[in-house]
Structure formats: C-alpha cells, structure tokens
Design a protein around this motif. Sequence first.
Motif, PDB file in Angstrom:
ATOM      1  N   CYS A 123      18.035  -5.532 -11.185  1.00 43.62           N
ATOM      2  CA  CYS A 123      19.184  -6.095 -11.889  1.00 43.62           C
ATOM      3  C   CYS A 123      19.768  -7.225 -11.048  1.00 43.62           C
ATOM      4  O   CYS A 123      19.301  -7.506  -9.944  1.00 43.62           O
ATOM      5  CB  CYS A 123      20.223  -5.008 -12.182  1.00 43.62           C
ATOM      6  SG  CYS A 123      21.347  -4.701 -10.816  1.00 43.62           S
ATOM      7  N   ASN A 131      22.303  -7.321  -9.402  1.00 45.37           N
ATOM      8  CA  ASN A 131      22.893  -6.839  -8.142  1.00 45.37           C
ATOM      9  C   ASN A 131      21.830  -6.301  -7.188  1.00 45.37           C
ATOM     10  O   ASN A 131      22.157  -5.672  -6.181  1.00 45.37           O
ATOM     11  CB  ASN A 131      23.944  -5.758  -8.428  1.00 45.37           C
ATOM     12  CG  ASN A 131      25.107  -6.336  -9.213  1.00 45.37           C
ATOM     13  OD1 ASN A 131      25.546  -7.451  -8.942  1.00 45.37           O
ATOM     14  ND2 ASN A 131      25.594  -5.591 -10.196  1.00 45.37           N
ATOM     15  N   HIS A 169      19.558  -3.924  -7.751  1.00 49.35           N
ATOM     16  CA  HIS A 169      19.143  -2.515  -7.924  1.00 49.35           C
ATOM     17  C   HIS A 169      17.822  -2.432  -8.697  1.00 49.35           C
ATOM     18  O   HIS A 169      17.516  -3.316  -9.509  1.00 49.35           O
ATOM     19  CB  HIS A 169      20.212  -1.729  -8.696  1.00 49.35           C
ATOM     20  CG  HIS A 169      21.585  -1.852  -8.125  1.00 49.35           C
ATOM     21  ND1 HIS A 169      22.693  -2.173  -8.887  1.00 49.35           N
ATOM     22  CD2 HIS A 169      22.032  -1.714  -6.857  1.00 49.35           C
ATOM     23  CE1 HIS A 169      23.757  -2.220  -8.123  1.00 49.35           C
ATOM     24  NE2 HIS A 169      23.394  -1.948  -6.870  1.00 49.35           N
ATOM     25  N   CYS A 218      19.907  -0.374 -15.666  1.00 43.41           N
ATOM     26  CA  CYS A 218      20.115  -0.133 -14.243  1.00 43.41           C
ATOM     27  C   CYS A 218      20.957   1.131 -14.084  1.00 43.41           C
ATOM     28  O   CYS A 218      22.119   1.142 -14.476  1.00 43.41           O
ATOM     29  CB  CYS A 218      20.844  -1.324 -13.607  1.00 43.41           C
ATOM     30  SG  CYS A 218      21.373  -0.947 -11.926  1.00 43.41           S
ATOM     31  N   THR A 235      22.324   2.315 -11.628  1.00 39.11           N
ATOM     32  CA  THR A 235      23.459   2.150 -10.715  1.00 39.11           C
ATOM     33  C   THR A 235      24.615   1.435 -11.413  1.00 39.11           C
ATOM     34  O   THR A 235      25.761   1.862 -11.336  1.00 39.11           O
ATOM     35  CB  THR A 235      23.034   1.337  -9.468  1.00 39.11           C
ATOM     36  OG1 THR A 235      21.811   1.886  -8.975  1.00 39.11           O
ATOM     37  CG2 THR A 235      24.097   1.365  -8.393  1.00 39.11           C
ATOM     38  N   CYS A 236      24.312   0.334 -12.093  1.00 41.81           N
ATOM     39  CA  CYS A 236      25.366  -0.432 -12.784  1.00 41.81           C
ATOM     40  C   CYS A 236      25.775   0.226 -14.099  1.00 41.81           C
ATOM     41  O   CYS A 236      26.888   0.038 -14.574  1.00 41.81           O
ATOM     42  CB  CYS A 236      24.896  -1.856 -13.075  1.00 41.81           C
ATOM     43  SG  CYS A 236      24.540  -2.816 -11.601  1.00 41.81           S
TER      44      CYS A 236
HETATM   45 ZN   LIG Z   1      22.422  -2.729 -11.012  1.00 38.69          ZN
END
Ligand SMILES: [Zn+2]
Length: 316
Positions: free
Chosen positions: A272, A274, A276, A296, A298-299
């Motif tokens: 992503c 960021n 990840h 993602c 995480t996001c």
């Molecule tokens: Zn992410």
Amino acid sequence: MPEGPTVRRYCSLALPFVGQLVTKVGGSTKQISLQDLMEQQLQDCQVHGKNLYLAFGCSSCSIKKPEKTDDVNTQDDGKTEEGCSLITESSAASKEQSKPGTSEEMLVRKWLRFHFGLYGSIRANELARARRGNKRGDWKDPTPRLIVYFDGGGFLVFYNCRMSWCSCPFVDPSRDILCPEFDKKKALRALSQPRPVCITLMDQSIFSGVGNIIKNEILYLARVHPLSLGSILPQEDLTALIDHAITFTANWLNDKMKRKALRYHIYLKEQCENGHQVVKETIGPLHGLKRLTWYCPTCQKLPPCCGSLRLSRGDL
Ligand SMILES: [Zn+2]
C-alpha cells in the motif's frame, strides 16, 4: 471489466456518429441479426451504469443531430472534454425533440444494449491489433463482434460484448454513481445492512457503474476493510465510502476523457502507499460472482465483531 467511466468514454466515441446512416454491417455476433441495422440511422447514445445504449431508427422519423457534435472528434484531438459534456447534451436534445411525437417515435426506434463483460471494448475508425502472439506464436488480430459502417465514412467496432435489442434504456439516475441525481440516502441505507460492504458496493441495483476496481480503491481510500459488516461500521465511515465512490468515479471519468491512465492506490499492488504488505483474496456472495479483492490489513482494520467472517469469506 469496463466500469462506468470507461463506458462513458465509449459513448463519447459513438456520439459523433449520431445522425448518420448505417451503410454496411459485419462481425461475428449471432445475438442480433446484422440485417436489422442496415440503413438505420443512429439517433442517440446513452450510458446507464455499465451499459451502453445506442438508438437506431429510420431516418424519416429522425431527430436532429446536435449541432456541436460535428466539432467533436473521436480521437486524440484534445476536445474529448467537450465530448463528455455532449453525452448529456445529446441525450437532452433528443429527449426534447422527441416530445411531440414520442409515441410515434417509440414505435420505430429501438435501442441496442451493450454489456462489456470483463474484456469488452469499442473503437472508432480503427481495428484492434494483436498485442502478443497466441500459444502457437501466431499474431491474430481480435475478431470484431460487431462492426458498423456509417455514411459519413467512419465506422464503430465492438469487441467481446453482449448485445440485445430493447424498447427503451433503463433510466434510473438515482442509482447511477456518475449521475448528479445519485441517491446518497438510498445508498447509505443499503450499505448499513448487516452484510460485508464489499458485496453491497458491487450491487448494481444500488451502485450502478461501480465495478471491481472502484470497489477496491474506495475501500482503501476510506480505510474500510472489505469484509466489514455495514451494520457495524459508524455512519461517518459509510458516508465517507459513498463520497469516495462519487469523487473517485468522477475523477476517473475526467482522466478517461483526457486519455490519462488511472493511478491505482491498492488495486493490483503488492504494497500500500504506506509500505504495508497488501492482501489479495477472492471474495463474493454465496451464489454470486467472486472477485479478486486487494486490501491492506494494516490500514483497513477489520472491526473485531466481523472476525468470524474470516472463516467463511469464500462463501459470503
Ligand atoms: Zn497500509
């Protein structure tokens, strides 16, 4: 799969032919009789959701060709923005002019509906060329499903699409993500249901024009996990999802008309924005089409109470 913005660009390719007569027809389709198109006049083109509709009729009950249409070229002439606005103008003009003789006109005018499936496309005044060889190493150009020549000297070519005649195009702008009349309240009610939002977003009866790319992108932009149940998400998240759907689709259409490539945030990505690791999974309803979904973890956090869905995501 061509989504709403792509089909609108296809419409802009067909628009300059409005008012012209069909002089020759070809193609491999068995879904319609090619003869039915001969000597017909293309009278209008409209887009509803992911479908393109072309109106054909006899020229004696023709509508006037919109004057500005002559100025619009189908190719890279930098005027495609104008073509975009003409989609509405053409439709509006034809509706306006058809009012007095509506019933008479409906009898002689038929709409050809195109659905582009996963790989369908349209070209104007050019044929598609093979981009690579097949397994045997032959370079075979794609076979047109339908090719329509007009008396102005140009032609439209349709590839890999389904087509059928209908009496009138389905018009419900309140469910078309690209229409100003799109009903955000109805969309919010639908998204609030206890089912994964990624399934609701693909429901064409609510989000007509949204396809798999838009779904993946707006879920990421709104930071919503695809398997989140709409009934559990806060209203702000659902509203953000709808706003992203409208903005993303409109921007995509703008880029399309300028022939600019779309820059993906998550679709087809391994990481992503960021940094990840992105997860790719096939998700879909129990008896419906399952589509590849990128997200993602995480996001886009999965709300805790949706965790049990993890076990059965292939059969939602
Ligand atoms: Zn992410």
